[in-house]
Design a protein around this motif. Sequence first.
Motif, PDB file in Angstrom:
ATOM      1  N   GLN A  48       0.655  -1.108  -0.084  1.00 37.55           N
ATOM      2  CA  GLN A  48       0.085   0.057  -0.074  1.00 37.55           C
ATOM      3  C   GLN A  48       0.998   1.315  -0.083  1.00 37.55           C
ATOM      4  N   SER A  49       1.170   1.587  -1.045  1.00 35.18           N
ATOM      5  CA  SER A  49       2.080   2.612  -1.344  1.00 35.18           C
ATOM      6  C   SER A  49       1.628   4.157  -0.831  1.00 35.18           C
ATOM      7  N   GLY A  50       0.117   4.310  -0.926  1.00 32.95           N
ATOM      8  CA  GLY A  50      -0.395   5.603  -0.515  1.00 32.95           C
ATOM      9  C   GLY A  50       0.057   6.513  -1.709  1.00 32.95           C
ATOM     10  N   HIS A  51       0.331   7.693  -1.051  1.00 34.47           N
ATOM     11  CA  HIS A  51       0.563   8.909  -2.113  1.00 34.47           C
ATOM     12  C   HIS A  51       1.924   9.299  -1.867  1.00 34.47           C
ATOM     13  N   ASN A  52       2.768   9.133  -2.821  1.00 32.79           N
ATOM     14  CA  ASN A  52       4.289   9.570  -2.939  1.00 32.79           C
ATOM     15  C   ASN A  52       4.490  10.746  -3.254  1.00 32.79           C
ATOM     16  N   PHE A  54       5.407  14.093  -5.043  1.00 31.79           N
ATOM     17  CA  PHE A  54       6.153  14.410  -6.317  1.00 31.79           C
ATOM     18  C   PHE A  54       6.623  13.420  -7.317  1.00 31.79           C
ATOM     19  N   ASN A  55       5.952  12.136  -6.765  1.00 34.61           N
ATOM     20  CA  ASN A  55       6.317  11.019  -7.564  1.00 34.61           C
ATOM     21  C   ASN A  55       4.936  10.083  -7.602  1.00 34.61           C
ATOM     22  N   TYR A  56       4.368  10.654  -8.789  1.00 30.58           N
ATOM     23  CA  TYR A  56       2.931  10.269  -8.668  1.00 30.58           C
ATOM     24  C   TYR A  56       2.771   8.890  -9.463  1.00 30.58           C
ATOM     25  N   SER A  57       3.622   8.520 -10.236  1.00 29.54           N
ATOM     26  CA  SER A  57       3.541   7.320 -10.919  1.00 29.54           C
ATOM     27  C   SER A  57       3.574   6.016  -9.942  1.00 29.54           C
ATOM     28  N   ILE A  58       4.343   6.056  -8.997  1.00 35.07           N
ATOM     29  CA  ILE A  58       4.538   5.233  -8.047  1.00 35.07           C
ATOM     30  C   ILE A  58       3.214   4.646  -7.342  1.00 35.07           C
ATOM     31  N   GLY A  59       2.356   5.630  -6.961  1.00 34.66           N
ATOM     32  CA  GLY A  59       1.198   5.538  -6.368  1.00 34.66           C
ATOM     33  C   GLY A  59       0.188   4.759  -7.263  1.00 34.66           C
ATOM     34  N   ILE A  60       0.319   5.153  -8.623  1.00 35.48           N
ATOM     35  CA  ILE A  60      -0.671   4.591  -9.632  1.00 35.48           C
ATOM     36  C   ILE A  60      -0.423   3.205  -9.736  1.00 35.48           C
ATOM     37  N   LYS A  61       0.974   2.886 -10.030  1.00 33.19           N
ATOM     38  CA  LYS A  61       1.497   1.502 -10.342  1.00 33.19           C
ATOM     39  C   LYS A  61       1.235   0.495  -9.200  1.00 33.19           C
ATOM     40  N   PHE A  62       1.385   1.004  -8.133  1.00 32.23           N
ATOM     41  CA  PHE A  62       0.938   0.232  -6.916  1.00 32.23           C
ATOM     42  C   PHE A  62      -0.504  -0.134  -6.704  1.00 32.23           C
ATOM     43  N   LEU A  63      -1.231   0.747  -7.051  1.00 28.10           N
ATOM     44  CA  LEU A  63      -2.681   0.564  -7.052  1.00 28.10           C
ATOM     45  C   LEU A  63      -3.251  -0.389  -7.942  1.00 28.10           C
ATOM     46  N   ASP A  64      -2.742  -0.513  -9.184  1.00 27.32           N
ATOM     47  CA  ASP A  64      -3.200  -1.454 -10.122  1.00 27.32           C
ATOM     48  C   ASP A  64      -3.650  -2.823  -9.755  1.00 27.32           C
ATOM     49  N   PRO A  65      -2.504  -3.494  -9.553  1.00 29.23           N
ATOM     50  CA  PRO A  65      -2.837  -4.531  -8.537  1.00 29.23           C
ATOM     51  C   PRO A  65      -3.762  -4.945  -7.417  1.00 29.23           C
ATOM     52  N   SER A 425      11.915  14.113  14.673  1.00 31.12           N
ATOM     53  CA  SER A 425      12.857  14.367  15.591  1.00 31.12           C
ATOM     54  C   SER A 425      14.203  14.950  15.136  1.00 31.12           C
ATOM     55  N   TYR A 426      14.552  14.333  13.813  1.00 29.20           N
ATOM     56  CA  TYR A 426      15.490  14.613  13.161  1.00 29.20           C
ATOM     57  C   TYR A 426      15.198  14.328  11.732  1.00 29.20           C
ATOM     58  N   PRO A 427      16.060  15.055  10.541  1.00 25.40           N
ATOM     59  CA  PRO A 427      15.949  14.673   9.449  1.00 25.40           C
ATOM     60  C   PRO A 427      16.055  13.176   8.891  1.00 25.40           C
ATOM     61  N   TYR A 428      14.950  12.640   8.400  1.00 23.98           N
ATOM     62  CA  TYR A 428      14.806  11.180   7.924  1.00 23.98           C
ATOM     63  C   TYR A 428      13.498  11.346   7.147  1.00 23.98           C
ATOM     64  N   THR A 429      13.683  10.187   6.176  1.00 23.27           N
ATOM     65  CA  THR A 429      12.723   9.944   5.151  1.00 23.27           C
ATOM     66  C   THR A 429      12.132   8.590   5.300  1.00 23.27           C
ATOM     67  N   SER A 430      10.875   8.402   5.821  1.00 27.96           N
ATOM     68  CA  SER A 430      10.331   6.941   6.154  1.00 27.96           C
ATOM     69  C   SER A 430       8.919   7.419   6.089  1.00 27.96           C
ATOM     70  N   ARG A 431       8.163   6.773   5.087  1.00 25.65           N
ATOM     71  CA  ARG A 431       6.840   6.985   4.989  1.00 25.65           C
ATOM     72  C   ARG A 431       6.124   5.887   5.728  1.00 25.65           C
ATOM     73  N   GLN A 432       6.914   5.077   6.675  1.00 25.83           N
ATOM     74  CA  GLN A 432       5.977   4.097   7.220  1.00 25.83           C
ATOM     75  C   GLN A 432       6.676   4.307   8.776  1.00 25.83           C
ATOM     76  N   ALA A 433       5.599   3.961   9.859  1.00 29.07           N
ATOM     77  CA  ALA A 433       5.880   4.242  11.315  1.00 29.07           C
ATOM     78  C   ALA A 433       6.566   3.092  11.660  1.00 29.07           C
ATOM     79  N   HIS A 434       6.866   1.860  10.915  1.00 31.15           N
ATOM     80  CA  HIS A 434       7.853   0.624  11.433  1.00 31.15           C
ATOM     81  C   HIS A 434       7.274  -0.013  12.462  1.00 31.15           C
ATOM     82  N   ASN A 435       5.837   0.108  12.860  1.00 36.66           N
ATOM     83  CA  ASN A 435       5.468  -0.615  13.978  1.00 36.66           C
ATOM     84  C   ASN A 435       3.833  -0.738  13.554  1.00 36.66           C
TER      85      ASN A 435
END
Length: 804
Positions: A48-52, A54-65, A425-435
């Motif tokens: 479930q990629s959700g919305h990425n 500035f990279n809209y094609s990722i979400g569209i490709k993941f939603l198809d299946p 709390s600091y600069p990171y990129t993570s679209r998931q909460a990991h829990n």
Amino acid sequence: MSSTKKNRPQNALRKAGEHIEHSILYWALLLFTMGFLFIAPFSKGLFQSGHNEFNYSIGIKFLDPANTALTFTFIALLLLAFFYYFFFEIREKSDYLLLAVWLIPLCYLIGLFQGVSFFTSLQGLYVQLMLAAFFLFGAVLVRSKRGADWLAHGTLLSAYAVIIFGFMTWLGNVPNKGYVIIDGTGTRLSSVFTYANTYAGFLIALLLAGLYLSATSTKRWVVFLHALFLVPALVSLLLTLSRGGWVLLPVLFLVLLPFVKATVQLMMTAQLFVAGIVALLITSSVTDNGIKLLQVAEQGLMLKTWSILIVASVVCAGLAVLLRWAADRWPAFGKLDTRFRYSNLWFPVAVIVAGGLLLVVLIATPLSNLLPESLQQRLGNINFNQHSVLERGYFYKDSWEIAKDHLFFGTGGGGWSHLYHMYQSYPYTSRQAHNFFFQVLIDIGLFGLLITFLFIAAVFLFYIRRHRNMMQASPSTFVFFIIAFGLLAHSLIDFDMSYAFIGVLLYLCLGAMLGTASQKKVEEAPRTPTFMERYRWAYPAVLGTLSLVMIFLSFRASLASNKGTAAIANMASGQVDLAQTVGLLDGAIKYQGSNIDYQLLKVDLYNNAFAQTKEAKYKDEGEAVLKQLDKREPNLIEPFEYRFAWAMQDGKSTEALPIAEEMLRRNPWNTVYYERVLGLYHQTGEANWDKAMQTYQQLQERIAQMNEVPKAIAIGIPLQVSKGVALPIGQIHYERGDYADTIQLLYPYLNDDLNDVQNLLIARYYAAAQEKLGIPDQGWKGKLIAKDPNEKTVLEQLVQGSSK
């Protein structure tokens, strides 16, 4: 009404329940479920990629299946509705969970009205409806002993297909499309999930389940089949380089042991020990050869490595069969369960001691040389002071900060990905909460969290209470408990549940656990039908209606996905027909108007056309789309980015400033946003200079906070005082007469490349500040004049024009 008439519905239900295997609907559901388990993983686990951003094609490709999976799931649910019309009954308390499962999607439904994103909330709702459907499928399919056995073994077979595919990518039989990843920890096998840690969690659950079936089956070919994949599963787990997975496997193994008899414990331990030794013996060769094959295809090396793997697997399976044969012929072995009191409890203690000694031997002796260097390093680095553990601590802290502001009903589905930049709390990129725990808490709040985990706990409670009787009646059904427990355990340290396939597997097993727990003999004495028995058509009617609605919606979403994918293909061709591509996106929006990516992709097209032609009509078209988005998606960052660019291109600094301020508020760890805001504060005049200094101070405070982060953590893009930050602050210092501060701030950013506008301005203001202090820097003054003789006049005007 006579007693006979009163009891007719209940008696009919009992009779139907006894002949469930004669139902075509039942076997259709089983066939669908098995097909889903074999097909769905190969669409990247239905992530479930959700919305990425500035990279809209990722979400569209993941939603198809995912849309295709939804369509077929609700077709199957419609079949279940017909099935339930004839077979549905509530016979005991545990059966009410067949109704209660829908409370979880109901919590996600609330997110549609108050969540941070309508689109991701809607996607979250759809996935939860699918999971609830598979919960019902699991509960139904185990009502037949033969069907339960097929489902248990079929689930393992689908996992074995994933393992085989993983080795096909590792050994170069299949092109690597993210199935093997290379990061700072090394070369890692991630198989269909394209994420090594989730693959590790999947392997652990299915490995333990296969180990159990191999240790308990009475059929030699079944023992051989499941033992055959113990070595490939263990080698795959090692190749993931997942330290969390390595630690979790022995822990879960020990937790599961008390649930089985001592004889089964001994057999499982012996088979795991044998498989572990064999896996260690071949892992070095498989690892090194695989890394070579990923770089250069070599047929001979490929066949050699496959041969090593297959022979090792067959040897392990043969030894497992031999162990079972010896145990069956040793009379004393079968009496262990009755000879020793609490025999199922003392053996795990012995395993803990032996396992601890083995770990010490593995780490502290040359035996560790059996492992490849990458595995040795990862094994030696297992501790709580490592980046993956420390990072998760920050993720969980930030998750709690988000949850506190949306405590009761949450943010709606996908809330973390929309909000984490504001809370991190600091600069990171993570679209998931990991829990999984925090993911649920953020999405549906404390209310939804309680419902979700009370529901799961209730299923486990009902199952454990009747565990012993079920183990005697149908031993294979314990597989569902093992898989569910394993998946849940690993999901508490990673974002496994963001893969819809993992969620489906979990809920299917939970449903199967409930179905086996609910099976008991129905009383034969006449009784008054319950409310649910009198109106048994109501629940199937609701399920049927829901199925029809969701079939319609998911099919339209699939049509939209087809058009969106075609639009992406047009854009990738390099020769974009604007009218045709916009037409495709309009068609996609017509079928699924809630989808963010279709609309933002359309804005991007108009923005590109505006950049190339400077025709205002394209900007106006893009703005019209953004206004529609504002109504449902107020937390998107992209509309601000487009509007900021348009305002700056039109030279409207005063309009651009509040947009830049809002982007900085939403992501206070992005240096670019500080550069924009501070630059505009300087441009818009002295009235904003105090704000500039306050923002600069906030930047310094955040940098100090970032520097307190443990060095073991790799910071993504560090926050810094860049030249884009230093220049406007230096200019403000100069224009306020703080020349020493100007020099101190700008000096580190002096650069000989004066063709760069920022470098030129930094040198100019630095030289002017030196002049004002009466200590001119002839070197930099000369460089400026050498680049452009007019700089002498510009410098003189700057020095003379200063207010101080």
